[in-house]
Design a protein around this motif. Sequence first.
Motif, PDB file in Angstrom:
ATOM      1  N   VAL A 119      -5.746  -3.587  -4.585  1.00 46.61           N
ATOM      2  CA  VAL A 119      -4.740  -3.176  -5.571  1.00 46.61           C
ATOM      3  C   VAL A 119      -3.318  -3.456  -5.090  1.00 46.61           C
ATOM      4  N   ASN A 120      -2.406  -3.450  -6.059  1.00 45.40           N
ATOM      5  CA  ASN A 120      -0.983  -3.552  -5.682  1.00 45.40           C
ATOM      6  C   ASN A 120      -0.437  -2.139  -5.433  1.00 45.40           C
TER       7      ASN A 120
ATOM      8  N   LYS B 162     -11.882  -1.938  -4.369  1.00 43.97           N
ATOM      9  CA  LYS B 162     -10.936  -2.778  -5.119  1.00 43.97           C
ATOM     10  C   LYS B 162      -9.793  -3.161  -4.198  1.00 43.97           C
TER      11      LYS B 162
ATOM     12  N   TRP C 213      -9.347   7.894  -5.257  1.00 45.37           N
ATOM     13  CA  TRP C 213      -9.527   6.706  -4.419  1.00 45.37           C
ATOM     14  C   TRP C 213      -8.946   6.932  -3.033  1.00 45.37           C
TER      15      TRP C 213
ATOM     16  N   GLY D  16      -1.298   0.587  -7.702  1.00 44.80           N
ATOM     17  CA  GLY D  16      -2.715   0.931  -7.862  1.00 44.80           C
ATOM     18  C   GLY D  16      -3.433   0.040  -8.860  1.00 44.80           C
ATOM     19  N   ARG D  17      -2.746  -1.011  -9.340  1.00 40.39           N
ATOM     20  CA  ARG D  17      -3.383  -1.892 -10.314  1.00 40.39           C
ATOM     21  C   ARG D  17      -4.226  -2.933  -9.586  1.00 40.39           C
ATOM     22  N   GLU D  18      -5.455  -3.157 -10.084  1.00 39.50           N
ATOM     23  CA  GLU D  18      -6.356  -4.093  -9.414  1.00 39.50           C
ATOM     24  C   GLU D  18      -5.804  -5.511  -9.490  1.00 39.50           C
TER      25      GLU D  18
ATOM     26  N   TRP E 210      -7.075   5.238  -0.101  1.00 32.16           N
ATOM     27  CA  TRP E 210      -6.234   4.079   0.236  1.00 32.16           C
ATOM     28  C   TRP E 210      -6.405   3.847   1.725  1.00 32.16           C
TER      29      TRP E 210
END
Length: 510
Positions: free
Chosen positions: A342-343, A340, A383, A346-348, A385
């Motif tokens: 993300v910002n 994914k 996840w 952690g939001r997609e 990063w």
Amino acid sequence: MNLSLTLQNIARHLPDRPAISSEGSRLAYGAFEHQVQHMAGGLAERHGLKPGARVALVMENCPELLPALYAIWRAGLAAVPINSKLHAREMAWIMADAEVKLCLATPKLADGLSAPGVATGTLPPIVATGSADYAGLFKSAPVSTVPGDAEAEAWIFYTSGTTGRPKGALLTHRNLLFACHCYYADIDYIGPDDTILHAAPLTHGSGLYGLAHIARGSHNVILPGSFEPEHVLDALVAYANVSMFAAPTMVSRLINHPRAGSADTRGLKTIIYGGAPMYVADLKRALSLLGPKLYQLYGQGESPMTITGLDKALHADAGHPRYEERLGSAGLARTGVAVKVVNEAGRELPAGEVGEIVTRSDCVMKGYWNNPAANAQALRQGWLWTGDLGSMDGEGFLTLKDRSKDLIISGGANIYPREVEEVLLTHPAVLEAAVVSRPHADWGEEVIAYVVKRAGTDTSSEELDRLCLDNIARFKRPKGYRFVEALPKNNYGKILKTELRAQLKLEGQR
Ligand code: AMP
């Protein structure tokens, strides 16, 4: 399951097939397993190593490396393969950090480690290949029982150090076996008639791909010394169904070699390139010379070789309306891998927006060794990063922008060096290009391009400026050019932008 099982299984079935060849020496699968069994016994018996202990491999590419690796695994130990081109002090630092209990080294590197002033603390015992002590490792009773713990550490991968002090990513047997399965699912089906050419370091990507090939009984051919296009071209004639891992700079050296246009490359099956951006102009040239035999991987030590990939069919699909865009991307999520963008929270992010790339799969490391701060940063809610910036389109193609720190912000606008480099590389006189930032009083940062010209050609900053003006937004174009003989690269062929930034800083002080 422990990876040494894959060797045991294939050796039972195909004992006489060639497993490892190097400059005239050849080891068959049966003999490979035999060595591994005895060496596993020797590691435990002679050196008293208990399961979980770490053994460093300080070796240039050589025929001893893979048997030592599998013996370490058979004995239930963990390997710490170390880049042979590091300074002896850096090697000593890694061994101390990883609490290595034994170091297996090639003679020259063993001597380097033993030189006065190399280690600040005590070094582990060092056993050099070719010595009586090394031969003694094979004299113990064989170990044929394979340890069963898939979560045990197999390979502690010290990150290549394009950013700060190296960190030891703990890779388990499960992580590496998953990477092997992904190789078969996404890259190629391979078997005993295949060859993997090790022209890049076995302590990095080439070695990791060696595991997938050993499990399927293919032939590992180790080329002497460091990467030489001549040797690769010769090997493509001498062997059939050849696959190899190459950093983009290696692919570029291969296709720019004077013999490349006329060489017989029918023996080539696949070049898997990755680890750094490969520019579309180079890629097209490689495809026209070698045919659709290229696979791009995007991965990192923390998720070895396995995050996304651009397969051979996508490289060949020249009629697709978004072909160029796809060639400039790092492809699609690998089989069974979640990816994914993300910002910071952690939001997609929606398709097309740039953010940090995160991934989750059985390939993702257990964590960094002894580094809670780095773990808290890199591993969040399952996840990984990656520290890489990118965007994903509606179909799932991931395009890498740059590592977060390479991003240039000039006058508040984000400039991804890669966009500029892609344009510069379309000029026929530009062999290599690297775009970095320089602090600027008004703009915060400004863009400077380092350019290596192709032999026998010429260009100027005015000409390249015109090219940029014709292709990208004005604010992104370099405000200065430096024409250089070569770009600084790390031992894996990655361009060291930190060094270029340091050079610019020095210029500014003069
Ligand atoms: P390493 O851990 O030494 O393998 O380096 C991994 C880093 O190399 C990644 O985090 C990316 O920044 C970069 N990288 C890997 N694959 C690619 C690729 N296909 N294109 C661009 N950069 C890549």
